[in-house]
Design an enzyme around this catalytic site. Structure first.
Site, mmCIF file in Angstrom:
data_model
loop_
_atom_site.group_PDB
_atom_site.id
_atom_site.type_symbol
_atom_site.label_atom_id
_atom_site.label_comp_id
_atom_site.label_asym_id
_atom_site.label_seq_id
_atom_site.Cartn_x
_atom_site.Cartn_y
_atom_site.Cartn_z
ATOM 1 N N ASN A 109 0.974 -1.043 -0.007
ATOM 2 C CA ASN A 109 -0.084 0.050 0.017
ATOM 3 C C ASN A 109 1.070 1.269 -0.035
ATOM 4 O O ASN A 109 0.467 2.225 -0.677
ATOM 5 C CB ASN A 109 -0.895 0.035 1.339
ATOM 6 C CG ASN A 109 -1.877 -0.888 1.151
ATOM 7 O OD1 ASN A 109 -1.927 -2.007 0.157
ATOM 8 N ND2 ASN A 109 -2.618 -1.369 2.230
ATOM 9 N N HIS A 155 -16.341 37.134 -30.305
ATOM 10 C CA HIS A 155 -17.499 36.423 -30.632
ATOM 11 C C HIS A 155 -17.339 36.074 -32.236
ATOM 12 O O HIS A 155 -18.206 35.772 -32.990
ATOM 13 C CB HIS A 155 -19.005 37.479 -30.729
ATOM 14 C CG HIS A 155 -19.120 38.171 -29.609
ATOM 15 N ND1 HIS A 155 -19.818 37.763 -28.680
ATOM 16 C CD2 HIS A 155 -18.420 39.613 -29.028
ATOM 17 C CE1 HIS A 155 -19.648 38.538 -27.727
ATOM 18 N NE2 HIS A 155 -19.065 39.612 -27.889
ATOM 19 N N SER A 276 -7.327 12.961 -48.879
ATOM 20 C CA SER A 276 -8.763 12.405 -48.982
ATOM 21 C C SER A 276 -8.662 11.100 -49.760
ATOM 22 O O SER A 276 -8.174 10.998 -50.706
ATOM 23 C CB SER A 276 -9.685 13.368 -49.288
ATOM 24 O OG SER A 276 -10.825 12.683 -49.876
ATOM 25 N N GLU A 289 -6.980 18.435 -35.778
ATOM 26 C CA GLU A 289 -8.095 17.940 -35.401
ATOM 27 C C GLU A 289 -8.228 16.833 -34.256
ATOM 28 O O GLU A 289 -8.920 16.883 -33.413
ATOM 29 C CB GLU A 289 -8.997 17.429 -36.414
ATOM 30 C CG GLU A 289 -9.318 18.614 -37.626
ATOM 31 C CD GLU A 289 -9.961 17.739 -38.875
ATOM 32 O OE1 GLU A 289 -11.084 18.100 -39.286
ATOM 33 O OE2 GLU A 289 -9.174 17.520 -39.546
HETATM 34 N N1 ARG Z 1 -1.686 -3.747 -6.903
HETATM 35 C C1 ARG Z 1 -2.194 -2.635 -6.114
HETATM 36 C C2 ARG Z 1 -2.384 -1.334 -6.628
HETATM 37 O O1 ARG Z 1 -1.994 -1.162 -7.450
HETATM 38 C C3 ARG Z 1 -1.116 -2.697 -4.637
HETATM 39 C C4 ARG Z 1 -1.337 -3.984 -3.919
HETATM 40 C C5 ARG Z 1 -2.038 -3.734 -2.635
HETATM 41 N N2 ARG Z 1 -2.956 -4.938 -2.563
HETATM 42 C C6 ARG Z 1 -3.278 -5.406 -1.181
HETATM 43 N N3 ARG Z 1 -3.771 -6.172 -1.121
HETATM 44 N N4 ARG Z 1 -2.998 -4.635 -0.257
HETATM 45 O O2 ARG Z 1 -2.975 -0.554 -5.891
#
Ligand code: ARG
Length: 465
Positions: A109, A155, A276, A289
């Site tokens: 995390n 405008h 084209s 574009e």
């Molecule tokens: N692959 C996850 C992400 O991209 C990160 C892993 C976190 N997974 C977890 N089970 N805590 O966010």
């Protein structure tokens, strides 16, 4: 080898395994993930959480992985779910059992939050560089065409003469603010989340400030829960990108209009136009574009990210995995758009005579007639009304303003004298707008931005040497 399943009684269903894996997107994060691991490893050793020998082995393995990442040969395997588990698994084959210590006081995390921040910082640098290149192209074209006068519009109706270079430099200013937005957001992005763990921090004696220093990040998270959940930096990146895309679309649309046969103010060179399949005479501005069209993708990705983040409960949630693709897609798309637009600007040929003819429409000097009367002491509102009557007479009698007799003009306002006819010169009209930031000041403005560009080029050279 499935990822960490000792406490499970069943294998992960293959469809589910495929679904939760993020390796395709994570390919963009490999270098960042390895750099994060190197910094974390150095911190663990410094804090006595692993020995110098162990850290040496781990770092040796990580360096090999970094080399293969740099060479583009480190392919992520879906079986290992994401970039973090891929790196860890590969490392075991390179560094042996010592690799098992690397994840001490760390979670995927805080790792993914770090990787994402490092990725965004790299993309910010790339954006700023490309924005500066586009600005340089704009300024070069403006310098080439410094004395060309054209109608300015409100405008989409002809308003007053302006210098073509002044119109171009308006876009320089927009992209300057875009650069500043990216640079400011970089301050909030360059915060290290490593050390937050899964969300609570750790009981082990880590030093997150040292880890941040190893990564060249000037600051560290203040709250471990916020650190793993915060994706504001990604939103800010997309918000800044949306404005870039919006400005690009305005530039694209403006150029497309100027390039039409109806306007005929500019022409795109063959190198940036397409044909084209049916009409042999066509030369279409497709790249421009597409720059305009791709704004939809960029704005859509911002909305997508905001909807992903909306109402997430506090803490890390796997939804956050969905926050990466919008940023990856926008970075790639917008960088291509910026690159193409800089090429297009260099490939414009300017039709000075057509612009000058359009800018010499005497009605564009109606405001100059008003200011002429103001100088003679007529109250502005009265002068405005008098010139409005003159314009109406000119239209009713089908006589251009500059061909109206002085007696007819005097009937509109007694203060008109024969020197009023001097106002009907488009270049003089543009040159007379010398108020700060006005079109008559464009030569000064050009010098200022040229000096800025020269300064930033020499800074870049200095940074490289
Ligand atoms: N692959 C996850 C992400 O991209 C990160 C892993 C976190 N997974 C977890 N089970 N805590 O966010």
């Amino acid at each position: 080898m499935p990822v960490l399943r000792n406490r499970f009684k069943q294998q992960l269903n293959p469809a589910v395994a495929k679904y939760v894996a993020s390796v395709a997107d994570d390919q963009a994060f490999v270098s960042a993930d390895i750099e994060g691991s190197m910094a974390h490893c150095a911190m663990l050793a410094r804090q006595g959480l692993i020995t110098t020998e162990q850290s040496g082995k781990i770092l040796q393995g990580l360096k090999l992985l970094k080399k293969s990442a740099d060479e583009g040969t480190f392919q992520l395997n879906e079986e290992f779910e994401d970039v973090h588990m891929n790196v860890e698994t590969h490392l075991q084959s390179l560094s042996g059992k010592d690799a098992l210590r690397l994840h001490t006081a760390r979670s995927r995390n805080d790792q993914v939050a770090l990787d994402f921040r490092l990725f965004v910082l790299t993309q910010i640098d790339a954006m700023v560089l490309l924005l500066k290149k586009l600005q340089s192209a704009i300024v070069s074209k403006a310098a080439e065409t410094a004395t060309v006068v054209m109608p300015g519009y409100t405008h989409l109706q002809r308003a007053q003469p302006v210098f073509f270079s002044h119109a171009l430099l308006a876009f320089y200013e927009m992209f300057q603010r875009d650069i500043e937005r990216f640079v400011q957001s970089a301050d909030r992005t360059a915060v290290s989340p490593l050390g937050a763990g899964a969300q609570a921090g750790t009981s082990l004696p880590i030093d997150p400030i040292f880890t941040a220093e190893q990564l060249g990040l000037p600051s560290v998270f203040a709250n471990s829960i916020d650190a793993v959940m915060d994706r504001d930096f990604a939103v800010e990146f997309l918000m800044a990108s949306c404005l870039v895309a919006t400005h690009l679309s305005q530039l694209a649309e403006t150029l497309i209009i100027w390039n039409t046969s109806e306007f005929g103010f500019i022409q795109f060179c063959d190198s940036v136009t397409t044909s084209s399949s049916l009409m042999p005479q066509k030369k279409n501005p497709d790249p421009v574009e597409l720059v305009r069209g791709n704004t939809g993708l960029v704005v859509g990705e911002l909305v997508s990210l905001l909807v992903t983040l909306k109402a997430l409960p506090l803490g890390y949630n796997r939804d956050l995995q969905c926050s990466k693709p919008p940023v990856i897609r926008v970075a790639s798309e917008l960088q291509s758009s910026l690159e193409v637009m800089a090429v297009v600007i260099g490939a414009i040929s300017v039709k000075a005579t057509a612009m000058q003819v359009a800018a010499s429409d005497p009605q564009l000097m109606a405001t100059d007639m008003v200011e002429y009367l103001v100088v003679k002491g007529v109250p502005f509102r009265q002068a405005h009304e008098a010139v409005a009557v003159a314009v109406q007479l000119s239209e009713d009698n089908n006589i251009p303003l500059y061909e109206m007799s002085i007696s007819d003009l005097k009937e509109c306002c007694a203060e008109f004298e024969s020197d009023v006819y001097d106002v009907f010169d488009a270049v003089k009209s543009a040159l007379s707008k010398t108020s700060p930031g006005g079109t008559g000041k464009v030569a000064d403005a050009l010098k200022t931005v040229q000096t800025k560009i020269a300064g930033s080029c020499s800074q870049q050279r200095g940074a490289k040497s």
